[in-house]
Write a protein that holds these residues in place. Structure first.
Motif, PDB file in Angstrom:
ATOM      1  N   GLU A  43       0.843  -1.311   0.100  1.00  0.00           N
ATOM      2  CA  GLU A  43       0.029   0.163  -0.142  1.00  0.00           C
ATOM      3  C   GLU A  43       0.738   1.360  -0.146  1.00  0.00           C
ATOM      4  N   GLN A  44       1.941   1.394   0.832  1.00  0.00           N
ATOM      5  CA  GLN A  44       2.845   2.435   0.902  1.00  0.00           C
ATOM      6  C   GLN A  44       3.523   2.787  -0.446  1.00  0.00           C
ATOM      7  N   ASP A  45       3.765   1.465  -1.256  1.00  0.00           N
ATOM      8  CA  ASP A  45       4.490   1.847  -2.357  1.00  0.00           C
ATOM      9  C   ASP A  45       3.644   2.455  -3.326  1.00  0.00           C
ATOM     10  N   ALA A  46       2.129   1.905  -3.347  1.00  0.00           N
ATOM     11  CA  ALA A  46       1.257   2.380  -4.295  1.00  0.00           C
ATOM     12  C   ALA A  46       0.729   3.709  -3.963  1.00  0.00           C
ATOM     13  N   LEU A  47       0.705   4.387  -2.955  1.00  0.00           N
ATOM     14  CA  LEU A  47       0.609   5.953  -2.412  1.00  0.00           C
ATOM     15  C   LEU A  47       2.017   6.761  -3.256  1.00  0.00           C
ATOM     16  N   ARG A  48       2.936   5.973  -2.880  1.00  0.00           N
ATOM     17  CA  ARG A  48       3.936   6.744  -3.494  1.00  0.00           C
ATOM     18  C   ARG A  48       4.213   6.817  -4.874  1.00  0.00           C
ATOM     19  N   ILE A  49       3.728   5.667  -5.565  1.00  0.00           N
ATOM     20  CA  ILE A  49       3.401   5.729  -7.061  1.00  0.00           C
ATOM     21  C   ILE A  49       2.411   6.956  -7.404  1.00  0.00           C
ATOM     22  N   GLY A  50       1.224   6.831  -6.718  1.00  0.00           N
ATOM     23  CA  GLY A  50       0.264   7.619  -6.852  1.00  0.00           C
ATOM     24  C   GLY A  50       0.716   9.342  -6.840  1.00  0.00           C
ATOM     25  N   ARG A  51       1.430   9.342  -5.820  1.00  0.00           N
ATOM     26  CA  ARG A  51       2.123  10.844  -5.553  1.00  0.00           C
ATOM     27  C   ARG A  51       3.045  11.243  -6.781  1.00  0.00           C
ATOM     28  N   ARG A  52       3.783  10.113  -7.291  1.00  0.00           N
ATOM     29  CA  ARG A  52       4.681  10.397  -8.682  1.00  0.00           C
ATOM     30  C   ARG A  52       3.758  10.815 -10.048  1.00  0.00           C
ATOM     31  N   VAL A  53       2.794   9.953  -9.963  1.00  0.00           N
ATOM     32  CA  VAL A  53       1.819  10.252 -11.403  1.00  0.00           C
ATOM     33  C   VAL A  53       1.269  11.591 -11.204  1.00  0.00           C
ATOM     34  N   VAL A  54       0.781  11.977  -9.971  1.00  0.00           N
ATOM     35  CA  VAL A  54       0.261  13.527  -9.775  1.00  0.00           C
ATOM     36  C   VAL A  54       1.352  14.487 -10.228  1.00  0.00           C
TER      37      VAL A  54
END
Length: 531
Positions: free
Chosen positions: A247-258
């Protein structure tokens, strides 16, 4: 600068009564916030954590930039219904990688994150805010789909959520889905219609039909992972754009996408913001405990606008309405506020002209509600109150600059409409705990109902049971009073949140900042009509 003077005596009994009444209302709101924080209850949250999962609020917190605000929207949806307050979903506006985003997160600790009718209503309202204000939209998905016993209230209107995702993409408003668990049946289209999809190894499950349904329909035997797991969608179907380890990795990726969206705000940048010179803490006692007692909205304006600086428009004409120009957190705004409750012809004409000017100047409008409606009576009918009230309603309806409404006192009858109530599509609508809104006050409505019943009985020559009539009057008054209160209306998603008066400036500033994601436009091509 035109500074508003302080007219509040904080030592007066009236002010202290107002503070006491407001604190009582805030205490009631706090108890509901405690229910929201508890999510699905201690056992459900513990079970969720044992699966190695974050709660919905923790996911939002990790997604947001550190030490930035999160403006939660429609928090009290479903209050007073058969469903948990909050409607099993959390939504609001926050900053992700320096970009303002609308975020919506299913709460899987409440009935598996399934959607009930209030979930849908809240979700559509929050999507509407993203669409109208051109704000990137992020879904944190973990849902069991529709609450099946209520499918008749969800299935038909539920398609609107799919349509709005497609509309956002068409309008160039980025949409991102991070899938934390199940996203099945209709829920599979939430990521499917998003521009960017992030899925988590061994955790995300996206399929139109789960293994039991597939077996029943086709006889095929399968399992969750092979049918709709993250690995399959990342390697074979191509549905997943990003593959996260946890989950933490997913949120990190989400921040990079934004961060890579290249999103820029199209509206004006704010000027330098300065705080009001009058204490925002004093907003607690400005509204009297009894809403029938008038108060001067300038005392509110003085505590929410930059530097308490307010240039009033037509101060000597139509004095029952206060209109003028100010800035809130550096953003220019035109303010329309009820000063005497009742709206007369002069006030309606003044507001109409002011709305026209705001549109010519492409300036957003803030409506501060405290009205009992338009004036009635033979003299006022002869004076054209219907014409002038209609003129004001027409101006509000056809105005193209963004509107924000804040209910601070009463908001009754057609006055609620003329002051840009929910049906008139304000970009945001918030209420203070002191506010009330209904077709009219409870006592007045009860008197009308009983008077009509009495007249009807007398016209038919039947005896009037005064005791029964009084019982009916009291029951009607209580019903209307209960239905006019902020929590009741917020439960129906008729506002975007009940806020502490002391937070008004912050909430309005966040709203104006959100509005500035899109251009402030007006298509007015005519001159200003002098009313």
């Amino acid at each position: 600068m035109t500074l508003l003077k302080n007219t509040i005596d904080t030592d007066s009994p009236e002010y202290q009564d107002g503070v006491s009444a407001m604190n009582d209302k805030l205490a009631e709101i706090d108890t509901v916030f405690e229910q929201l924080a508890a999510a699905g209850g201690e056992r459900a949250v513990e079970r969720h954590r044992k699966r190695g999962k974050l709660t919905a609020r923790e996911r939002i917190e990790l997604l947001l930039d550190r030490d930035t605000a999160f403006l939660e929207l429609c928090a009290f949806a479903a209050w007073g219904s058969d469903f948990p307050v909050g409607a099993s979903v959390i939504g609001g506006i926050g900053t992700v990688s320096g970009v303002e985003c609308v975020i919506i997160a299913n709460d899987p600790t409440i009935a598996g994150g399934t959607s009930n009718p209030f979930t849908l209503k809240k979700q559509l309202r929050i999507m509407d805010i993203a669409l109208k204000n051109r704000i990137p939209f992020i879904s944190l998905v973990e849902t069991g789909g529709a609450n099946l016993p209520t499918q008749s209230e969800i299935f038909i209107p539920g398609g609107d959520s799919f349509r709005r995702l497609a509309e956002m993409s068409k309008e160039g408003i980025p949409t991102v889905s991070i899938v934390f668990g199940n996203s099945t049946a209709g829920g599979a289209y939430l990521p499917g219609l998003s521009d960017h999809i992030i899925m988590i190894e061994g955790q995300s499950k996206v399929f139109l039909g789960g293994p039991p349904l597939v077996k029943a329909a086709t006889g095929e035997v399968s399992d969750d992972e092979s049918l709709g797991g993250a690995d399959m969608h990342a390697r074979k179907s191509g549905l997943a754009d990003h593959f996260a380890r946890d989950e933490q990795d997913a949120l990190r990726i989400g921040r990079r996408v934004v961060a890579r969206l290249n999103h820029t705000k199209e509206g004006p940048a704010p000027a330098l913001s300065v705080p009001p010179i009058h204490d925002e803490e004093e907003l607690l006692g400005i509204v009297p405990a009894d809403l029938k007692i008038p108060f001067d909205p300038r005392d509110v304006i003085a505590r929410i606008v930059d530097g308490s600086d307010f240039d009033e428009f037509k101060p000597l004409y139509g004095s029952g309405m206060v209109t003028g120009w100010a800035r809130i957190h550096g953003y220019p705004v035109g303010i329309i506020a009820n000063a005497k409750g009742v709206i007369f012809s002069e006030e309606a004409q003044k507001v109409t002209q002011f709305i026209q000017i705001a549109n010519r100047q492409a300036t957003p409008l803030l409506f501060l509600h405290n009205t009992t409606g338009y004036m009635v009576g033979a003299k006022y009918e002869e004076g054209g109150i219907i014409k002038h009230g209609s003129m004001m309603v027409n101006a509000v309806s056809t105005s193209t600059v963004p509107h924000i409404s804040l209910l601070i006192g009463s908001s009754y009858g057609a006055g609620h409409y003329g002051m840009c109530g929910r049906a008139f599509d304000p970009r945001f609508l918030f209420t203070w705990p002191s506010a009330k809104s209904a077709v009219m006050g409870g006592a007045q409505l009860a008197d009308v109902v009983t008077s009509v019943a009495k007249a009807s009985a007398e016209a038919r020559g039947k005896p009037v049971d005064l005791d029964a009539l009084e019982h009916r009057r009291a029951a009607t008054e209580k019903q209307i009073e209960d239905e006019s209160l902020p929590l009741f209306l917020s439960g129906l998603v008729y506002d975007d949140g009940i806020i502490d008066p002391r937070d008004s400036r912050t909430v309005l500033g966040l709203s104006l900042s959100a509005i500035a994601n899109g251009p402030i436009e007006s298509d007015r091509s005519y001159g200003i009509f002098r009313m």
